[in-house]
Design a protein around this motif. Structure first.
Motif, mmCIF file in Angstrom:
data_model
loop_
_atom_site.group_PDB
_atom_site.id
_atom_site.type_symbol
_atom_site.label_atom_id
_atom_site.label_comp_id
_atom_site.label_asym_id
_atom_site.label_seq_id
_atom_site.Cartn_x
_atom_site.Cartn_y
_atom_site.Cartn_z
ATOM 1 N N THR A 63 0.835 -1.197 0.000
ATOM 2 C CA THR A 63 0.000 0.000 0.000
ATOM 3 C C THR A 63 0.874 1.252 0.000
ATOM 4 O O THR A 63 1.952 1.281 0.601
ATOM 5 C CB THR A 63 -0.944 0.038 1.215
ATOM 6 N N ILE A 64 0.390 2.268 -0.698
ATOM 7 C CA ILE A 64 1.034 3.581 -0.695
ATOM 8 C C ILE A 64 0.243 4.514 0.208
ATOM 9 O O ILE A 64 0.795 5.195 1.055
ATOM 10 C CB ILE A 64 1.125 4.169 -2.121
ATOM 11 N N ASN A 65 -1.068 4.540 0.017
ATOM 12 C CA ASN A 65 -1.975 5.317 0.858
ATOM 13 C C ASN A 65 -3.356 4.678 0.768
ATOM 14 O O ASN A 65 -3.489 3.562 0.264
ATOM 15 C CB ASN A 65 -1.981 6.807 0.459
ATOM 16 N N ASP A 66 -4.388 5.362 1.234
ATOM 17 C CA ASP A 66 -5.736 4.780 1.234
ATOM 18 C C ASP A 66 -6.306 4.590 -0.163
ATOM 19 O O ASP A 66 -7.299 3.880 -0.335
ATOM 20 C CB ASP A 66 -6.696 5.656 2.048
ATOM 21 N N ASP A 67 -5.708 5.206 -1.161
ATOM 22 C CA ASP A 67 -6.233 5.136 -2.517
ATOM 23 C C ASP A 67 -5.364 4.359 -3.499
ATOM 24 O O ASP A 67 -5.848 3.931 -4.542
ATOM 25 C CB ASP A 67 -6.418 6.564 -3.077
ATOM 26 N N LEU A 68 -4.077 4.210 -3.198
ATOM 27 C CA LEU A 68 -3.137 3.650 -4.168
ATOM 28 C C LEU A 68 -2.299 2.519 -3.585
ATOM 29 O O LEU A 68 -2.014 2.492 -2.390
ATOM 30 C CB LEU A 68 -2.170 4.737 -4.664
ATOM 31 N N PHE A 69 -1.887 1.617 -4.475
ATOM 32 C CA PHE A 69 -0.956 0.568 -4.088
ATOM 33 C C PHE A 69 0.116 0.423 -5.157
ATOM 34 O O PHE A 69 -0.024 0.889 -6.282
ATOM 35 C CB PHE A 69 -1.663 -0.766 -3.828
ATOM 36 N N LEU A 70 1.191 -0.243 -4.780
ATOM 37 C CA LEU A 70 2.323 -0.512 -5.652
ATOM 38 C C LEU A 70 2.384 -2.018 -5.843
ATOM 39 O O LEU A 70 2.384 -2.775 -4.871
ATOM 40 C CB LEU A 70 3.592 0.011 -4.979
ATOM 41 N N LEU A 90 10.001 -2.677 -2.144
ATOM 42 C CA LEU A 90 8.673 -2.057 -2.069
ATOM 43 C C LEU A 90 8.475 -1.343 -0.734
ATOM 44 O O LEU A 90 7.887 -0.264 -0.687
ATOM 45 C CB LEU A 90 7.570 -3.098 -2.267
ATOM 46 N N ARG A 91 8.946 -1.959 0.337
ATOM 47 C CA ARG A 91 8.820 -1.336 1.664
ATOM 48 C C ARG A 91 9.568 -0.010 1.711
ATOM 49 O O ARG A 91 9.144 0.940 2.371
ATOM 50 C CB ARG A 91 9.325 -2.310 2.740
ATOM 51 N N ARG A 92 10.690 0.078 0.996
ATOM 52 C CA ARG A 92 11.443 1.340 0.920
ATOM 53 C C ARG A 92 10.772 2.348 0.004
ATOM 54 O O ARG A 92 10.775 3.548 0.276
ATOM 55 C CB ARG A 92 12.857 1.075 0.402
ATOM 56 N N ALA A 93 10.249 1.884 -1.138
ATOM 57 C CA ALA A 93 9.704 2.789 -2.158
ATOM 58 C C ALA A 93 8.352 3.381 -1.787
ATOM 59 O O ALA A 93 8.063 4.529 -2.128
ATOM 60 C CB ALA A 93 9.590 2.061 -3.495
ATOM 61 N N ALA A 94 7.510 2.626 -1.111
ATOM 62 C CA ALA A 94 6.145 3.083 -0.830
ATOM 63 C C ALA A 94 6.094 4.420 -0.079
ATOM 64 O O ALA A 94 5.343 5.313 -0.474
ATOM 65 C CB ALA A 94 5.354 2.005 -0.096
ATOM 66 N N PRO A 95 6.878 4.627 0.985
ATOM 67 C CA PRO A 95 6.825 5.925 1.674
ATOM 68 C C PRO A 95 7.307 7.081 0.783
ATOM 69 O O PRO A 95 6.775 8.189 0.863
ATOM 70 C CB PRO A 95 7.750 5.758 2.883
ATOM 71 N N LEU A 96 8.303 6.818 -0.052
ATOM 72 C CA LEU A 96 8.789 7.857 -0.952
ATOM 73 C C LEU A 96 7.711 8.233 -1.980
ATOM 74 O O LEU A 96 7.516 9.422 -2.285
ATOM 75 C CB LEU A 96 10.058 7.395 -1.673
ATOM 76 N N LEU A 97 7.020 7.240 -2.510
ATOM 77 C CA LEU A 97 5.920 7.507 -3.442
ATOM 78 C C LEU A 97 4.780 8.224 -2.735
ATOM 79 O O LEU A 97 4.175 9.134 -3.298
ATOM 80 C CB LEU A 97 5.435 6.207 -4.086
ATOM 81 N N HIS A 98 4.520 7.832 -1.501
ATOM 82 C CA HIS A 98 3.474 8.496 -0.709
ATOM 83 C C HIS A 98 3.773 9.991 -0.599
ATOM 84 O O HIS A 98 2.901 10.831 -0.806
ATOM 85 C CB HIS A 98 3.373 7.866 0.670
ATOM 86 N N ASP A 99 5.023 10.301 -0.254
ATOM 87 C CA ASP A 99 5.416 11.711 -0.113
ATOM 88 C C ASP A 99 5.330 12.448 -1.453
ATOM 89 O O ASP A 99 4.913 13.612 -1.499
ATOM 90 C CB ASP A 99 6.835 11.827 0.435
ATOM 91 N N SER A 100 5.691 11.789 -2.543
ATOM 92 C CA SER A 100 5.621 12.417 -3.872
ATOM 93 C C SER A 100 4.191 12.690 -4.312
ATOM 94 O O SER A 100 3.932 13.624 -5.044
ATOM 95 C CB SER A 100 6.276 11.515 -4.917
ATOM 96 N N LEU A 101 3.270 11.858 -3.853
ATOM 97 C CA LEU A 101 1.864 11.976 -4.243
ATOM 98 C C LEU A 101 1.088 12.927 -3.343
ATOM 99 O O LEU A 101 -0.033 13.285 -3.658
ATOM 100 C CB LEU A 101 1.206 10.602 -4.255
ATOM 101 N N SER A 102 1.683 13.320 -2.216
ATOM 102 C CA SER A 102 0.968 14.196 -1.265
ATOM 103 C C SER A 102 1.043 15.646 -1.656
ATOM 104 O O SER A 102 1.877 16.107 -2.330
ATOM 105 C CB SER A 102 1.556 14.035 0.131
#
Length: 120
Positions: A84-91, A108-120
């Motif tokens: 999961t990336i956030n409540d709306d998206l997953f990787l 994936l565990r490393r990338a998800a928070p970075l993608l979350h921050d990029s999408l916020s």
């Protein structure tokens, strides 16, 4: 927002990597990367798994066991890892069945928070 480079790096950094996609639980893809010789329709695969992942997420919410973090599906040909990336998206990362699943999970565990921050 170009995420293809991030997805490409994920796929190419793990043995057996075939493709990766950022997708909403509604089945709409944000971006994807697929190796040339993957021999699969990554978009169709991700759309179909989105339905399953949405139901797993709903079940986890109903049970109140905490937020869903990761789901892995192993088949005779592939390993699918969803983070999961956030409540709306997953990787979603797909690997050959004999690919390095542990490294894929770690990446994936490393990338998800970075993608979350990029999408916020």
């Amino acid at each position: 927002m170009p995420f293809r480079e991030t997805l490409k790096e994920l796929v190419e950094s793990v043995d057996g990597g075939l493709g990766a996609v950022i997708m909403g639980y509604d089945g709409i893809a944000i971006d994807q990367f697929l190796v040339d010789d993957a021999g699969m329709d990554l978009h169709l695969m991700a759309v179909e798994y989105a339905t399953v992942i949405r139901e797993v997420k709903r079940t986890v919410d109903v049970l109140g066991t905490g937020d869903m973090e990761e789901v892995t599906v192993n088949t005779g040909q592939t390993r699918i890892i969803v983070r999961t990336i956030n409540d709306d998206l997953f990787l979603l990362l797909t690997l050959h069945h004999d690919g390095n699943c542990g490294k894929g999970r770690y990446l994936l565990r490393r990338a998800a928070p970075l993608l979350h921050d990029s999408l916020s």
